[in-house]
Write an enzyme that holds these catalytic residues in place. Structure first.
Site, short mmCIF file in Angstrom:
data_model
loop_
_atom_site.label_atom_id
_atom_site.label_comp_id
_atom_site.label_asym_id
_atom_site.label_seq_id
_atom_site.Cartn_x
_atom_site.Cartn_y
_atom_site.Cartn_z
N ASP A 703 0.83 -1.21 0.00
CA ASP A 703 0.00 0.00 0.00
C ASP A 703 0.86 1.26 0.00
OD1 ASP A 703 -1.99 -1.84 0.26
OD2 ASP A 703 -2.50 -1.37 2.33
N LYS A 778 -6.38 11.22 11.09
CA LYS A 778 -6.07 10.40 9.91
C LYS A 778 -6.99 10.69 8.73
CE LYS A 778 -5.41 5.71 8.24
NZ LYS A 778 -5.38 4.26 8.55
N ASP A 935 -4.44 2.62 -4.72
CA ASP A 935 -3.06 2.80 -4.24
C ASP A 935 -2.60 1.58 -3.47
OD1 ASP A 935 -4.68 3.06 -2.05
OD2 ASP A 935 -3.65 4.80 -1.21
#
EC number: 2.7.7.6
Length: 1002
Positions: A703, A778, A935
């Protein structure tokens, strides 16, 4: 020159003595290469007809030509004035062709020198030499073809499977795509016959019995409506489209599509009329096209009984008709043209208006024929409570611009209660494919065999659709190739994990992030007249109802995923056709069980083709376990992650062997089902005699580290940003979220030290100091790069704070979230200054273009044209049998603000999509299995090192190109009269450092 021609003619391609041996060429040494003379081969062909050399072959023709030249040579010996010496090329040719007149003698003779060719050949013989040259070139081609035929034939495979198996699966796939609704209708009709014959209802699940009860009256009512349409007694605008499918198929489609919409409608048990009508109308139109094609095919294949034609045949037929019409028009045969055009009229799209009219009429008939009553055990002694299963109501929604009313179809509470048990009885379209998808060749050429498949999800955006259609096919080849690579990755269901999921779900859920299968009980009304207490009770009731709606929606979602998994679990493998969103990001076309989904989906899916682990593969399995376990372990160095897994071997074995009866260690993971699957894989490998040779089917993920910021750091050559998101090598992965959290904490500490009398944020800072961690910031950091607004950041942080329950007062919670959002965005701006300047530049360019009433357009590095679809919507009223509907249509006016704010994130999405597709193509060329989730790149454990090398190389290759310069140049070319701001300043970060960064993707 002639020396060159002669030598080239006789030496070309005959030097490969190994290849020539296949044709019976012997080896001997000469200055011309190694070949057995041609005339021998001609003679040999008469005794070995299997060589396939006929009297008219190239060899025979060359032989005849040489004999002609022999005559000239002999004539020249009698007539020296011709100027052909004994040592001429012709003599050499003649000698070469006579050399093996006596086969088996072993004497090859002496080839003559070509030294005097230039002086010897006369100009009148040039044509003969040229002809021999041409004949020999033709012979070379025949050699290659013959050599290929003589090669030992390899067993033919398609998509990695034998031809017989492929054809069998392909027939099944065609049946799935073309006969699903027909089979469902047939099943209902057979059940009805069973009921009539046995005089009793079959033992069916509740929802299945409901469907069966609705089917017959709905089918009969549709058939009656079709009869009116045929007789011309129905003048409704939908009449011409209403009889293009059998009534039973229309009935099944209507029931299943409406129920599917109710299942995915957020748990409210309702669906907007306009959405439901469009959904049903589109399904009817698609099925009508397939039905029409199959009917034509059945007629043409009546004798063979085969169904081997596909939509590709439709395209060929249309092309044939197009050519025929052109010829007829040139001949002025207009009557025949009109006849052909009339026959093809039913091929035209129905149009949105007609779709919703057909859909509305079918919904109306369903409401008139579908009834429900409580099960026998819920009935009182009174008369049976029979009521409509669906009702049409108007719903008022408050918006910032005022209130709006729209029509909804509401299902009865009894139907809603059974919705989450409906998935197993549903016809689910666009299932994973049993054979590899058709290769993409154009906008609507590729993917499924029969189901409508488009390379891009344009959602009605005409300019985007036209841009993709207009672009040359060659320009899109890399995109086609990448989508084919993703679509050809073969998957299967991990039956062990699915078995555990089924056990948990059957026992009520509540484990491994599975939702509780029971609703939260509603709080009892207070026995008081105190208005404050009553208000509090009403607020609680509202909260519980909302919670139950969310649970219901999640249950429906899980049921749909599990229904697909159960259908596919016995297949050796299956495939996911992929297409793109308008930015160029790839998605599987199947919507429920796919690798882009939740932990549940990812735990259930694995590669269908396994590979031995090898030493590196076992290491990557251990790293992967730490990654899916999470909780900070995934932020350790690779050695730390391996150590974590090795320290938990006992837990791993226990989880694999007794997942529900043992210690349940795997349930503590952030991604529990993926953790369980990895535990099983590691346990199998370590229990085997040779772990390195154990076969692994597990996809290992690599990732990106806040991938959007990685792209911005590369665009801006930003050293500080690059270090924060692992573009630079480090001993352990840099954690951008922890870095931002630390900056936020510093700001709050400074604020907390101030005087609260002068600054209201002081108390909020003191309240929040102990709440600041990476989890709080986050989501905001992740989405900031894609243009998150202050309001979005505030709502994200408010949700995190509410989960912790530290601040109970709603007003104070809101104020604290506002302060935390501002602080987080400030910290982001400080750390990623270069990213902010590029985002601002992109937004400014977009605004300049949009102010001229143009959408922002660009071409991705892989050649995909992108047109931002944001336009102002106009309203279009349409009268249907159910109500007047408001359909939205694009206008010519672009939405300036949306074009500006959406451009930076959309542009970066188009770049991450390009990186993923470049990596997919390179992995395919290197023989790796590959799957991508934006991603996150996946491959077998043994191939992770190679994939890591490839994805880094492709990232550097992507950003070696002057991306921003090219973008500015394209804007200036498209809008020469507009002034665009200069490119933002960029840093001096060396992109090649990415190649050495172990945690760039990790």
């Amino acid at each position: 020159m002639w020396r060159y021609i002669s030598k080239h003619a006789y030496s070309r391609k005959f030097r490969n003595s190994h290849d020539s041996a296949l044709l019976g060429f012997s080896q001997y040494s000469s200055s011309f290469g190694k070949t057995r003379p041609l005339q021998c081969l001609c003679e040999e062909s008469t005794t070995h007809p299997n060589l396939g050399l006929s009297q008219n072959s190239i060899f025979s023709r060359i032989s005849r030509k040489v004999r002609h030249l022999e005559g000239i040579c002999e004539e020249s010996s009698k007539n020296p004035h011709l100027g052909l010496s004994q040592n001429s090329t012709f003599s050499s040719v003649k000698g070469d062709f006579r050399i093996c007149g006596k086969r088996g003698s072993g004497s090859l003779g002496r080839l003559r020198s070509y030294g005097s060719a230039a002086e010897a050949i006369v100009s009148t013989s040039e044509e003969d030499i040229d002809e021999i040259q041409e004949l020999i070139e033709e012979m070379d081609k025949e050699n290659e073809a013959l050599k290929a035929n003589l090669q030992p034939k390899q067993p033919k495979t398609i998509g990695g499977m034998g031809v017989g198996k492929y054809n069998f699966l392909r027939r099944r796939q065609i049946k799935v795509e073309t006969e699903a609704w027909e089979e469902a209708a047939k099943e209902y009709q057979e059940l009805l016959m069973d009921m009539c014959e046995q005089k009793l209802a079959p033992n069916l699940p509740y929802m299945k019995s409901l469907f069966l009860g609705w089917f017959e009256p709905l089918r009969d009512a549709i058939a009656a409506e079709q009869k009116l349409c045929d007789e011309g007694k129905n003048r409704g605008a939908y009449a011409p489209f209403f009889d293009q499918l059998p009534a039973e198929m229309m009935a099944v489609i209507t029931m299943h599509k409406l129920m599917g919409l109710l299942m995915t409608g957020g748990g409210t048990g309702s669906a907007r009329v306009v959405q439901a009508a469009s959904y049903i109308g589109e399904a009817i139109e698609h099925e009508a096209r397939i039905h029409r094609f199959l009917e034509k095919t059945k007629k043409s294949n009546a004798l063979s009984g085969d169904l081997e034609e596909t939509p590709g045949d439709m395209m060929k037929e249309r092309e044939r008709l197009r050519k025929k019409v052109k010829i007829l028009m040139k001949k002025q045969k207009l009557r025949q043209v009109r006849k052909i055009v009339k026959q093809q009229d039913d091929e035209k799209p129905w149009g949105q208006d007609n779709l919703v009219k057909v859909g509305c009429r079918l919904i109306q008939i369903l409401m008139e024929t579908a009834y429900i009553q409580p099960p026998n055990d819920q009935l009182d002694d009174g008369p049976p409570d029979i009521r409509p299963a669906f009702v049409h109501t108007l719903k008022t929604v408050e918006t910032m611009k005022g209130s709006r009313r729209y029509g909804v179809i509401q299902c009865d509470p009894l139907v809603r209660k059974g919705l989450d048990k409906t998935a197993r009885h549903m016809v689910i379209p666009y299932m994973p494919m049993l054979v590899p998808p058709q290769s993409w060749l154009g906008y609507d050429k590729g993917g499924y065999l029969f189901l409508p498949s488009y390379i891009m999800r344009t959602h009605g955006a005409k300019q985007q659709r036209e841009a993709v259609k207009r672009v040359p096919k060659k320009q899109l080849e890399p995109v086609f190739q990448a989508l084919d690579t993703l679509g050809n990755t073969k998957w299967r269901v991990n039956r062990k994990v699915l078995g555990i999921v089924d056990r948990i779900w059957a026992s009520g859920g509540r484990l491994a992030d599975l939702v509780d299968r029971e609703d939260v009980p509603l709080p009892e009304a207070p026995d008081t007249e105190d208005e404050a207490e009553i208000r509090k009770w009403k607020w609680k009731v509202k909260g519980v109802k909302k919670e139950n709606c969310e649970r219901h929606s999640q249950r429906c979602d899980i049921e749909l995923k599990l229904a697909v998994a159960r259908k596919m679990k016995d297949e050796d493998g299956f495939y996911y056709p992929h297409n793109l969103d308008f930015r160029g990001r790839a998605y599987p076309m199947h919507p429920y069980l796919n690798h882009l989904g939740s932990d549940l989906c990812r735990g259930i899916l694995e590669f269908a083709e396994g590979r031995p682990l090898g030493t590196s593969g076992l290491r990557w399995l251990k790293i992967h376990l730490a990654n899916v376990y999470g909780g900070g372990v995934d932020k350790l160095s690779y050695e730390g992650r391996v150590a974590f897994s090795e320290n938990h071997l006992e837990d791993i074995f226990d989880s694999a062997e007794r997942p529900l009866e043992g210690k349940r260690w795997w349930l503590g993971a952030e991604d529990p089902f993926q953790c369980l699957a990895t535990c099983i894989n590691i346990a199998e490998a370590l229990r085997s005699p040779s772990p390195e040779t154990a076969i692994s089917y597990m996809p290992i993920h690599q990732d990106g580290s806040c991938n959007g910021l990685q792209h911005y750091a590369a665009l801006g050559r930003d050293k500080l940003g690059a270090a924060a998101v692992n573009l630079v090598a480090g001993d352990k992965p840099a954690d951008v979220y922890s870095g931002i959290a630390a900056r936020v904490l510093d700001i709050m500490k400074r604020d907390a030290a101030k005087d609260p009398a002068n600054d209201p944020n002081v108390m909020r800072a003191r309240l929040l100091i102990n709440q600041v961690d990476r989890k709080l910031v986050k989501q905001t950091v992740m989405t900031s790069v894609y243009g998150v607004t202050y309001i979005g950041a505030r709502d994200q942080i408010k949700k995190r704070l509410k989960e912790r329950g530290v601040i109970e007062d709603d007003n104070e919670l809101f104020a604290a979230a506002c302060y935390a959002a501002k602080t987080t965005l400030t910290a982001l701006g400080e750390m990623f200054e270069a990213a902010r300047s590029i985002m601002s530049w992109l937004g400014d360019c977009a605004k300049i273009i949009a102010m001229e009433n143009h959408p922002v357009r660009w071409t991705t590095p892989l050649g995909l044209p992108v047109v931002q679809p944001y336009r102002k919507l106009g309203r279009h009223l349409i009268k249907t049998s159910l109500q007047i509907l408001t359909l939205q249509r694009e206008t010519d006016k672009v939405m300036v603000k949306r074009q500006r704010t959406a451009f930076p994130p959309n542009f970066v999405h188009s770049l991450d999509g390009s990186h993923m597709m470049m990596t997919a193509i390179a992995c395919k060329e290197s023989g790796l299995s590959f799957a991508g989730v934006h991603d996150s790149y996946w491959t077998h454990a043994c191939d992770v090192d190679q994939m890591n090398k490839i994805l880094r190389e492709k990232f550097v290759e992507l950003y070696d190109a002057p991306i921003l310069e090219n973008l500015l140049e394209s804007f200036q070319q498209s809008f020469p009269d507009l002034q665009f701001p200069p490119l933002p300043e960029r840093g001096d970060f060396d992109l090649r450092e990415v190649l050495e960064s172990p945690y760039f993707f990790n």
